[in-house]
Design a protein around this motif. Sequence first.
Motif, PDB file in Angstrom:
ATOM      1  N   GLU A   1      71.305  27.298  60.525  1.00 13.85           N
ATOM      2  CA  GLU A   1      72.611  26.938  61.083  1.00 13.85           C
ATOM      3  C   GLU A   1      73.151  28.022  62.028  1.00 13.85           C
ATOM      4  N   TYR A   2      72.437  29.125  62.148  1.00 15.62           N
ATOM      5  CA  TYR A   2      72.871  30.256  62.967  1.00 15.62           C
ATOM      6  C   TYR A   2      71.811  30.564  64.015  1.00 15.62           C
TER       7      TYR A   2
ATOM      8  N   ARG B   1      74.536  40.024  60.843  1.00 18.39           N
ATOM      9  CA  ARG B   1      73.861  40.169  59.553  1.00 18.39           C
ATOM     10  C   ARG B   1      74.378  41.382  58.777  1.00 18.39           C
ATOM     11  N   ASP B   2      74.634  42.475  59.454  1.00 24.14           N
ATOM     12  CA  ASP B   2      75.120  43.694  58.790  1.00 24.14           C
ATOM     13  C   ASP B   2      76.562  44.010  59.182  1.00 24.14           C
ATOM     14  N   PHE B   3      77.318  43.005  59.549  1.00 21.48           N
ATOM     15  CA  PHE B   3      78.704  43.167  59.977  1.00 21.48           C
ATOM     16  C   PHE B   3      79.561  43.660  58.812  1.00 21.48           C
TER      17      PHE B   3
ATOM     18  N   TYR C   1      73.208  35.393  66.749  1.00 21.63           N
ATOM     19  CA  TYR C   1      74.302  35.521  65.777  1.00 21.63           C
ATOM     20  C   TYR C   1      73.833  36.325  64.569  1.00 21.63           C
ATOM     21  N   LEU C   2      72.649  35.995  64.076  1.00 19.38           N
ATOM     22  CA  LEU C   2      72.102  36.716  62.925  1.00 19.38           C
ATOM     23  C   LEU C   2      71.934  38.206  63.243  1.00 19.38           C
ATOM     24  N   ASP C   3      71.426  38.516  64.435  1.00 18.24           N
ATOM     25  CA  ASP C   3      71.256  39.912  64.829  1.00 18.24           C
ATOM     26  C   ASP C   3      72.599  40.643  64.899  1.00 18.24           C
TER      27      ASP C   3
ATOM     28  N   PHE D   1      73.384  35.013  54.344  1.00 21.30           N
ATOM     29  CA  PHE D   1      72.370  35.924  54.883  1.00 21.30           C
ATOM     30  C   PHE D   1      71.630  36.622  53.744  1.00 21.30           C
ATOM     31  N   LYS D   2      72.397  37.096  52.768  1.00 21.01           N
ATOM     32  CA  LYS D   2      71.814  37.820  51.634  1.00 21.01           C
ATOM     33  C   LYS D   2      70.831  36.935  50.868  1.00 21.01           C
ATOM     34  N   ASN D   3      71.177  35.660  50.715  1.00 19.80           N
ATOM     35  CA  ASN D   3      70.341  34.731  49.948  1.00 19.80           C
ATOM     36  C   ASN D   3      69.356  33.943  50.813  1.00 19.80           C
TER      37      ASN D   3
END
Length: 145
Positions: free
Chosen positions: A67-68, A77-79, A72-74, A59-61
């Motif tokens: 693939e997500y 991402r900051d989990f 899922y990203l929402d 996510f950072k890069n």
Amino acid sequence: MLQLGSTYLYVNDMDKSLDFYEKLLDIKVTSRNFNRWAQFNFGGNCIALMNQSFDAERFKNNEHLDEYSEDYLDEYRDFHITYGNNFVLNFYIEDLKAEYERLKTLNIGQLSKMMYLNVAGPYHFFTIKDPDGNTIEITGNLKES
């Protein structure tokens, strides 16, 4: 009716955790998916290790985001994970004293003393900490020498 798929633990260092659990369980990892997921199968049961930093690094890069799903990203991402002592795995072994000595010799984690309680019945056990500080309880028959 829901059926248990697996119990999985968030780990901070996959290689260190794999080494610990392979030695603790005295089996090799059954399967591994990159540095993200690994599991140990016990017949119909499974313990798995999940390295959330694998996703976080992507996510950072901004790598492999296709693939997500967006959901899922929402969600992840900051989990943030707080490692250590979020659960207790309990294992049973026939000869508790021999297992204690085996793990003591391996020196893979902090071992407690052998403990006893008799709340609902006699219960002998000890604990060991994994690399993330999680408690694993091992109980069984205490065979006297």
